[in-house]
Structure formats: C-alpha cells, structure tokens
Design an enzyme around this catalytic site. Structure first.
Site, PDB file in Angstrom:
ATOM      1  N   GLY A 259      20.559  11.682 -53.072  1.00 32.96           N
ATOM      2  CA  GLY A 259      19.246  11.712 -52.611  1.00 32.96           C
ATOM      3  C   GLY A 259      18.365  10.401 -52.512  1.00 32.96           C
ATOM      4  N   GLU A 301      26.011  11.196 -56.689  1.00 33.00           N
ATOM      5  CA  GLU A 301      26.805  11.179 -55.281  1.00 33.00           C
ATOM      6  C   GLU A 301      25.898  10.512 -54.289  1.00 33.00           C
ATOM      7  OE1 GLU A 301      28.629  14.806 -55.245  1.00 33.00           O
ATOM      8  OE2 GLU A 301      26.799  15.910 -54.749  1.00 33.00           O
ATOM      9  N   PRO A 302      25.510   9.287 -54.593  1.00 28.65           N
ATOM     10  CA  PRO A 302      24.555   8.660 -53.261  1.00 28.65           C
ATOM     11  C   PRO A 302      25.429   8.420 -52.047  1.00 28.65           C
ATOM     12  CG  PRO A 302      25.077   6.983 -55.195  1.00 28.65           C
ATOM     13  CD  PRO A 302      25.725   8.358 -55.721  1.00 28.65           C
ATOM     14  N   ARG A 304      23.131   7.656 -48.611  1.00 25.73           N
ATOM     15  CA  ARG A 304      22.200   6.881 -47.871  1.00 25.73           C
ATOM     16  C   ARG A 304      21.910   5.645 -48.658  1.00 25.73           C
ATOM     17  NH1 ARG A 304      18.218   8.951 -44.451  1.00 25.73           N
ATOM     18  NH2 ARG A 304      18.877  11.050 -45.515  1.00 25.73           N
ATOM     19  N   ARG A 341      19.082  10.168 -35.442  1.00 26.72           N
ATOM     20  CA  ARG A 341      17.886  10.629 -36.452  1.00 26.72           C
ATOM     21  C   ARG A 341      16.558  10.641 -36.060  1.00 26.72           C
ATOM     22  NH1 ARG A 341      17.057   7.731 -40.418  1.00 26.72           N
ATOM     23  NH2 ARG A 341      16.489   9.634 -41.831  1.00 26.72           N
ATOM     24  N   CYS A 372      19.753  11.030 -20.951  1.00 28.64           N
ATOM     25  CA  CYS A 372      18.890  12.122 -20.233  1.00 28.64           C
ATOM     26  C   CYS A 372      17.955  12.877 -20.829  1.00 28.64           C
ATOM     27  CB  CYS A 372      19.901  12.622 -19.128  1.00 28.64           C
ATOM     28  SG  CYS A 372      20.799  11.537 -18.193  1.00 28.64           S
ATOM     29  N   TYR A 401      23.764   8.021 -41.749  1.00 29.48           N
ATOM     30  CA  TYR A 401      23.736   9.212 -40.734  1.00 29.48           C
ATOM     31  C   TYR A 401      23.697   8.532 -39.313  1.00 29.48           C
ATOM     32  CZ  TYR A 401      23.401  11.242 -45.444  1.00 29.48           C
ATOM     33  OH  TYR A 401      23.773  11.659 -46.651  1.00 29.48           O
TER      34      TYR A 401
HETATM   35  C1  LIG Z   1      24.342  14.631 -48.619  1.00 28.42           C
HETATM   36  C2  LIG Z   1      24.531  14.698 -49.761  1.00 28.42           C
HETATM   37  C3  LIG Z   1      24.719  13.945 -50.914  1.00 28.42           C
HETATM   38  C4  LIG Z   1      24.228  12.612 -50.275  1.00 28.42           C
HETATM   39  O1  LIG Z   1      22.721  12.469 -50.059  1.00 28.42           O
HETATM   40  P1  LIG Z   1      22.141  11.002 -49.880  1.00 28.42           P
HETATM   41  O2  LIG Z   1      20.676  11.381 -49.484  1.00 28.42           O
HETATM   42  O3  LIG Z   1      22.629  10.411 -48.633  1.00 28.42           O
HETATM   43  O4  LIG Z   1      22.147  10.138 -50.935  1.00 28.42           O
HETATM   44  C5  LIG Z   1      25.158  14.163 -52.022  1.00 28.42           C
HETATM   45  N1  LIG Z   1      25.607  15.204 -52.110  1.00 28.42           N
HETATM   46  C6  LIG Z   1      25.670  16.300 -51.535  1.00 28.42           C
HETATM   47  C7  LIG Z   1      25.945  17.795 -51.993  1.00 28.42           C
HETATM   48  C8  LIG Z   1      25.203  16.090 -50.123  1.00 28.42           C
HETATM   49  O5  LIG Z   1      25.149  17.219 -49.266  1.00 28.42           O
END
Ligand SMILES: *Cc1c(COP(=O)(O)O)cnc(C)c1O
EC number: 4.1.1.20
Length: 451
Positions: A259, A301-302, A304, A341, A372, A401
C-alpha cells in the site's frame, strides 16, 4: 549484469531513476533514447527501467532485513504488473510473489518462482484455483469461510504429503485516506474475515490440524501516504497473533500487506521506502517484545511502489482540437485501454514531451485518448511545450496497474513493453496483432453461410 544500486527512493521520483536528457534534447531511460525506442518497438510503448525496479526491491529487502531482528520476506504484489519478466526480476532480487488468481499463479510459476515463495490471495478463489494452489503447494491466504471449508475438505480427501500452508486474512478496521475503491482495511470491505469472528476462526483452526496455520494477514489499501495506519496495523496483528498463540495455535508469520504510495505529480509526497519499512520493522518487533512473543516472520507485499515509478508509457501525438476560450484537446494513440486509472479512479499523472525535453512548457492542454468515450482523458490539464503531430508524449509512473488493467476496448491491440538497462532494450511483452484480437473469436458455421 548487476546494475549499480541507486540511493534515491524510487517511490518519491516521478521519472525512473535513470532518466536523463541527451544532447538531442530527448528523454533517455535506462541508457536508451525514448524516441528511438518508439521508432524500433512502435507506439504506444511501455518502457520499464530495470534499475528503478531493482532498487525498490533492494530498498525493501535490505531495510526489513537490517531493521527487524527476525526473519523477513518481501513479496512483490504482482497484480500491479504481472508478467514473466516482472516476476522473474522480483524473484532475482530475493522477493516472493503475491498472486491473486490462477492466472497470476501460473505466470509466477512459469517465470521460475518456487511455490514456497508464492502467496495466493483473493476473496473468491474458485474450486479449480484452490486445487491448483494445493497441487503446486503455495501458501493460501484464506479470505472467507467457504474457502476454509473447501480447503479442509480437500486436505481430508487428498493425500497432499504436507499439510497445506494457510494464512488468515482479517479486516483490521483501520481507516486510511485513499480512494474509496482501493481502500480495503475498513470493516465494510469485501475482503477478509470480520475480526469479530476471530475466536470462531481459532476454534476452526484448532479443529483442522490437516491444515498448517502459518499466520495472519491484513492489507489496508493502496496509494497510502500516511505511515500511521500501518503502524496501527502492526499492533492489531500482534494482538491477534498473541491470541492465536494463547489458543495453542503457534502461528509464525505476520503479513502487513502493501500500500505504500508513489509520487505521480509534484505535490504528491509519500514517505520513502527505507524509513517506511524501518518504522514497520521497529514497531512490530517492539510490540512483540512488549508482549514477550517470539518474533514472527515479517512479510510485506508492496506492488505499486516497486513497479509504478519504474515504467513510463510513450505515445505518439495525433490530432488536435481547439475550442476557443475553453480547451485544447491533444489526442494520443492509446488511452483508457492501456491506462484505465484516470477514468477509473480520477488518477493524476505527469506528462513530458520526450523529443523536446528542453523546450519551454508554455501550453496547457488536455491529453485525450483515442477511445469512443468522452471520459477517455489521460490528463485534463498538462503543461507542455506546444505539441505537434508525431511528437512523443511520455506519461510517467505508469508501471503499476496499467498493463495489468489493460483491455482491448475498441479492439485496440495492447502495447508492447521493453525492459531497458544500460543502453540495452529487451522486449518483455510483444505488441498484440489484429490476428490476436480474433484469435479467440469463434464464428459459428451458420453465420458464415448467410453471406
Ligand atoms: C493490491 C494488494 C497489495 C499491493 O498493494 P500496493 O498498493 O500495490 O502496494 C498487497 N496485498 C494485497 C492483498 C493486495 O490486494
């Protein structure tokens, strides 16, 4: 080839770390002239900078390792950009992979990532996806009761050798400031178990020793600039871990989700990867020490913040429409199909003219896609040098994304992607062809007879 480690935090840069301007006034990324890349590989083109991607991976891995004091694992949240090359790159930096579908799992495995380093998420994994995950023996992050019941039933019916590894995803009830669609941590979310049911979950887990209950997971949302929600999350997770261990479930992993936000426009100001990771490591280890808990493996778990700043999209400028006193539209050869996005989240971006980097930005124009839909606008008000047809327009920070959410709307072929490093460009995604577009169409015989 092991590129040099760059000290800047990629998530605070709008352009990839290797971006520079050459003597022709062209944008250069990974030692490659962007104008030449477009001439060679076509337009639109995703350009992924290897050094920026690797630097983000290393900043996460190194900081967690040095700051936590126990085992750590960084997972690349591959839904941000799932492909063979991105999974292989992340794996080569020591990361595991977070997948959210059978297709993402298939891709990670095909990229050579061992299942022992793959974590499978999702709020509605199909029976086939669950069986696939059990067969390859990745860790399953269970999201709901249906899944738990199915997993327990499969594990009882089949001799799987080892008990399948299962994590529990809970909704921590933590609010954070980000777009409503990408917020997942508040209680009213489709993801994860309601923490009210935690005692019931623990009873279920104790009753099912055929599953290996490895730990707990929570993810509070995406594109987050505040640090506090993740620190609060650490405390919540540690309290749940303590409750699990007191209930005689020796869980050993805590996953704090992803996140961390990135800079899309000048005014965005996210924390850098290293201090963010360090604060989480310290907060979690202190919370465990305060409660006399042996340190769990810390997983983050990054997505983005690893791949977002590492890529740009190059487009070719086409038509112009000026509405006097109102607006000038400049259309490019892509749009919502390669970057959904803006139309989905009102996401903002920064644009540059890649073939005239040193020209004064004197025009304010609306950059439109070619689809369109009136809403197919990539940038409502970009300040750029006066643009001409055939100029190369680059939109920055499109690694996350974009490709992964791309479509064939209007039957546009999805762009190619190249990985650039030290002057070399390798194709990592082929441009789709018209033949690809009809490859899965089926024309019933009786329709061919009517013409
Ligand atoms: C999307 C997601 C992430 C990654 O989020 P980012 O904002 O891209 O870092 C990590 N864990 C889970 C469960 C997600 O759904």
């Amino acid at each position: 080839m092991t590129p040099a480690f760059a000290p800047l935090s990629p998530n605070q840069q709008i352009l990839p770390l290797t971006a520079e301007t050459n003597s022709r006034g062209h944008l250069v990324i990974g030692g490659c002239d962007v104008v030449e890349l477009v001439a060679q590989f076509g337009s639109p083109l995703y350009i992924l900078d290897e050094i920026t991607f690797r630097t983000a991976c290393r900043q996460y891995v190194d900081t967690f390792q040095h700051s936590y004091g126990g085992d750590t694992l960084v997972l690349y949240a591959s839904k941000a950009w799932n492909s063979l090359a991105t999974c292989a790159l992340a794996h080569s930096e020591g990361l595991g992979i977070d997948v959210a579908s059978g297709g993402e799992l298939y891709t990670a495995l095909a990229a050579g990532v061992p299942a022992s380093k793959i974590y499978f998420h999702g709020n509605n994994k199909s029976p086939q996806e669950l069986l696939y995950a059990l067969e390859v023996n990745c860790t399953i992050v269970a999201d709901n009761w249906l899944e738990l019941e199915r997993l327990a039933a499969y594990a009882e019916e089949h001799d799987l050798g080892m008990p399948p590894r299962v994590m529990l995803r809970l909704t921590p009830g933590i609010e954070c400031h980000t777009h409503e669609y990408i917020r997942t941590g508040h209680l009213d979310s489709k993801f994860g178990f309601d923490p009210q049911q935690f005692p019931e979950l623990l009873r279920f887990a104790r009753a099912h020793p055929e599953l290996d209950w490895v730990g707990l997971h929570a993810h509070i949302g995406s594109q987050i600039f505040e640090q506090q929600p993740h620190l609060d999350l650490c405390i919540v997770l540690v309290e749940w871990l303590q409750a699990a261990r007191e209930a005689m479930l020796p869980m050993r992993e805590l996953n704090v989700g992803g996140g961390l936000g990135i800079r899309y426009i000048e005014t965005d100001n996210p924390p850098a990867i290293a201090p963010w990771s360090k604060a989480i490591s310290h907060h979690l280890s202190h919370a465990c020490r305060d409660r006399n808990l042996a340190l769990p493996k810390l997983i983050c778990e990054p997505g983005r913040s690893i791949v977002g700043p590492a890529a740009v999209t190059a487009y070719t400028v086409g038509s112009r429409k000026t509405i006097p006193g109102l607006r000038t539209y400049i259309a490019v050869d892509g749009g919502m199909s390669d970057n959904p996005r803006p139309i989905t989240y009102q996401a903002q971006y920064t644009a540059l003219c890649a073939n005239r980097m040193t020209a004064a930005a004197t025009d304010t124009v609306c950059i439109a896609g070619k689809h369109c839909e009136s809403g197919d606008i990539l940038l409502p008000a970009a300040t750029l040098p006066p643009l001409q047809p055939n100029d190369i327009l680059v939109i920055a920070s499109t690694g996350a994304y974009n490709y992964s959410m791309a479509s064939n709307y209007n039957r546009l072929t999805r762009p190619a992607a190249v990985l650039v490093c030290e002057g070399e460009a390798n194709l990592i995604l082929q441009r789709e062809t018209y033949a690809d577009l009809t490859a899965h169409d089926v024309l019933p015989l009786r329709l061919t007879l009517t013409t």
